[in-house]
Design a protein around this motif. Structure first.
Motif, mmCIF file in Angstrom:
data_model
loop_
_atom_site.group_PDB
_atom_site.id
_atom_site.type_symbol
_atom_site.label_atom_id
_atom_site.label_comp_id
_atom_site.label_asym_id
_atom_site.label_seq_id
_atom_site.Cartn_x
_atom_site.Cartn_y
_atom_site.Cartn_z
ATOM 1 N N PRO A 61 -4.343 5.623 6.098
ATOM 2 C CA PRO A 61 -3.792 5.042 4.872
ATOM 3 C C PRO A 61 -3.251 6.131 3.953
ATOM 4 C CG PRO A 61 -6.157 5.193 4.697
ATOM 5 C CD PRO A 61 -5.804 5.674 6.083
ATOM 6 N N SER A 70 0.812 -1.219 0.000
ATOM 7 C CA SER A 70 0.000 0.000 0.000
ATOM 8 C C SER A 70 0.846 1.269 0.000
ATOM 9 C CB SER A 70 -0.942 -0.004 1.207
ATOM 10 O OG SER A 70 -0.210 0.103 2.418
ATOM 11 N N THR A 74 -2.457 1.201 9.513
ATOM 12 C CA THR A 74 -2.613 1.551 8.102
ATOM 13 C C THR A 74 -4.063 1.886 7.778
ATOM 14 O OG1 THR A 74 -0.775 0.090 7.539
ATOM 15 C CG2 THR A 74 -2.229 0.741 5.745
#
Length: 548
Positions: free
Chosen positions: A172, A137, A168
């Motif tokens: 994010p 990510s 996360t």
């Protein structure tokens, strides 16, 4: 189509997914929704998402929950398309109405987009699987606007995996969106729930499912009876996928027998009890006919109907009767015969009786579910219902106890009664004479019930058999048995059978009056009078009038 022209009422269209080189694709995959307009029964969620996209208020994580087959994973894919669509000209932005023709839309629909990653948490439960997502990510999307992670059955992740995901998930990167889907939201930690925008997808109403199945059947070139589609919709229990799987099976069955998808075929396939058979069984129970009720149950069992299914159908009948008694608008999908039967039962049964029937059936359903001998247990449940119908209402019993009503003292007018033996009276020679005897003895209400509602099957005193093809007044059989024994001193065998029977005495009298009036109108003198005076009226001896 612009966002402002989005219409939730558009009919669903077949999915535009690619063909599988001639390999048959089941209906649940073939008709998976490819736009939000095709998503059935989730209008509130679609409206919320549309407003969020228009105003640029997109959450970084979405949690989609609901029962199986309502469109959780399909919705996640649609959200991925909506966020990454670039339009036919390549210059579009996020939209609730993705075009379906641009490269991101087609790649997501075909499951090959590199920036839309789907993971099944049922087979990737460990913390290492989640760490791979966290590491990946950090990198920007390769070709899409957003990198999207779709995690199905997210509740299957381990505790350590959830803990690893928390940081996360809360903060994010701007280019990442998380879409979680689960059928058991109660197993998802609160710390995860608080970081997501939650959407509860509803069960799809049966009428919408039936309409969707009708569209699918037409698209497949297969005829289907509306009642058959309604049965499938009810069996699906709000799940479009389950319903399409059943429809797929029904269409395959119709291909063997021909004639399209029929209600009788669906009942046999699903092991459902025929609605007419359920009405007959319920009428026999209310009439107190134990032998008839057990025979009707065995007929259903021999056809492959599960005993639990029979009791469930009876529960539905009691519930429908209660709604009818409340004055609720009838279901337009019900047959005319069923609506008439429900109206008759609603008029004759009290709320207390209906609540008692519900409780007994509900307890019986649980007993049959865990019984070693299900059909025998179901028979005992029906006999318990019949026995309970002969008991006084609890409120009435309480009043009798409170009032201390003593039993009637025996009369000493005759030696037979003083000895405790009732005097036997001569038995009426006909059913009409029996009704007259009841009226003479002061049982006017009982005589009226027999005159207006009872259809005679057999009269061989002291045996009397009535028809239960139409609902009988509640407790009629029990009350009639008791009163005939009291009046005649003989034990009568009063029962009800599921056969047509003769017309009621009221219907017979009305038919005689109509025949008499028709005969009078056909006489030459009356015909001549009406020919000379067209506005004349014939007044019969009953006081009714007929015009030519």
């Amino acid at each position: 189509m612009s966002d402002s022209s989005f219409d939730l009422g558009e009919p669903p269209q077949p999915a535009k997914a690619p063909s599988d080189s001639g390999v048959y694709r089941v209906l649940a995959r073939k008709y998976r929704p490819q736009t939000f307009a095709e998503l059935i029964g989730q209008d509130a969620m679609v409206t919320t998402l549309a407003n969020a996209i228009k105003r640029g208020r997109l959450a970084h994580a979405f949690l989609l929950t609901g029962v199986r087959g309502v469109g959780k994973t399909s919705t996640a894919r649609l959200i991925a398309k909506a966020l990454n669509c670039i339009g036919p000209d390549g210059n579009g932005g996020p939209t609730i109405d993705p075009c379906g023709v641009c490269e991101p839309c087609r790649a997501i629909a075909e499951g090959r987009h590199i920036d839309v990653i789907e993971m099944d948490a049922a087979s990737h439960t460990g913390v290492d699987d989640v760490r791979e997502i966290i590491d990946a990510s950090r990198y920007s999307a390769v070709s899409a606007r957003f990198k999207i992670y779709i995690i199905d059955e997210v509740h299957m992740l381990s505790k350590n995996a959830f803990n690893a995901l928390l940081k996360t998930l809360e903060e994010p990167p701007a280019h990442v969106k998380f879409l979680f889907a689960t059928t058991e939201v109660n197993k998802v930690p609160v710390t995860v729930l608080s970081r997501c925008q939650r959407f509860d997808l509803r069960r799809i109403p049966a009428e919408k499912l039936a309409a969707h199945f009708a569209f699918v059947s037409e698209a497949e070139g297969v005829g289907a009876e509306p009642e058959a589609l309604a049965l499938i919709a009810r069996a699906a229990e709000g799940s479009a996928r389950d319903g399409l799987s059943i429809l797929d099976q029904a269409i395959a069955h119709a291909g063997i027998e021909g004639g399209g998808v029929r209600a009788a075929t669906v009942r046999d396939m699903l092991g459902l009890s025929d609605r007419g058979a359920v009405r007959d069984l319920f009428g026999l129970v209310l009439a107190g006919d134990g032998q008839g009720a057990l025979a009707a149950l065995r007929r259903q069992y021999d056809l492959g109907v599960d005993p639990q299914g029979v009791l469930r159908a009876l529960l539905e009948t009691v519930h429908a009767t209660t709604l009818a008694k409340l004055g609720t608008a009838p279901d337009l999908g019900q047959a005319v015969e069923e609506r008439e039967a429900l109206a008759g039962w609603a008029a004759s049964l009290s709320f207390a009786s209906l609540h008692r029937l519900w409780q007994l059936l509900l307890k019986g359903h649980e007993e049959v579910a865990r019984a070693a001998l299900p059909i025998e247990a179901c028979e005992m449940v029906l006999l318990r219902l019949i026995h309970a119908s002969t008991l006084p209402d609890p409120g009435e019993l309480a009043r009798m106890i409170a009032n201390g009503a003593p039993p009637a003292a025996p009369s000493v007018a005759s030696p037979a009664r003083a000895a405790g033996t009732p005097v036997e009276a001569s038995l009426p020679a006909s059913f009409t004479s029996l009704i007259g005897m009841l009226d003479d003895k002061g049982e006017h209400a009982l005589a009226a019930q027999l005159t207006n509602s009872a259809r005679l099957v057999r009269y061989a005193p002291p045996e009397l058999v009535l028809s239960s093809s139409r609902p009988l007044p509640v407790d009629l059989v029990r009350t009639l048995t008791t009163e005939l024994k009291r009046i005649t001193g003989r034990i009568w065998r009063v029962s009800a059978e599921d056969v047509l029977g003769e017309p009621t005495l009221r219907e017979q009298r009305e038919a005689e009056q109509l025949a008499e009036r028709a005969a009078i109108l056909e006489t030459p003198v009356v015909k001549a009078a009406f020919a000379a005076f067209p506005e004349a009226e014939l007044e019969s001896w009953t006081g009714q009038r007929s015009t030519a």
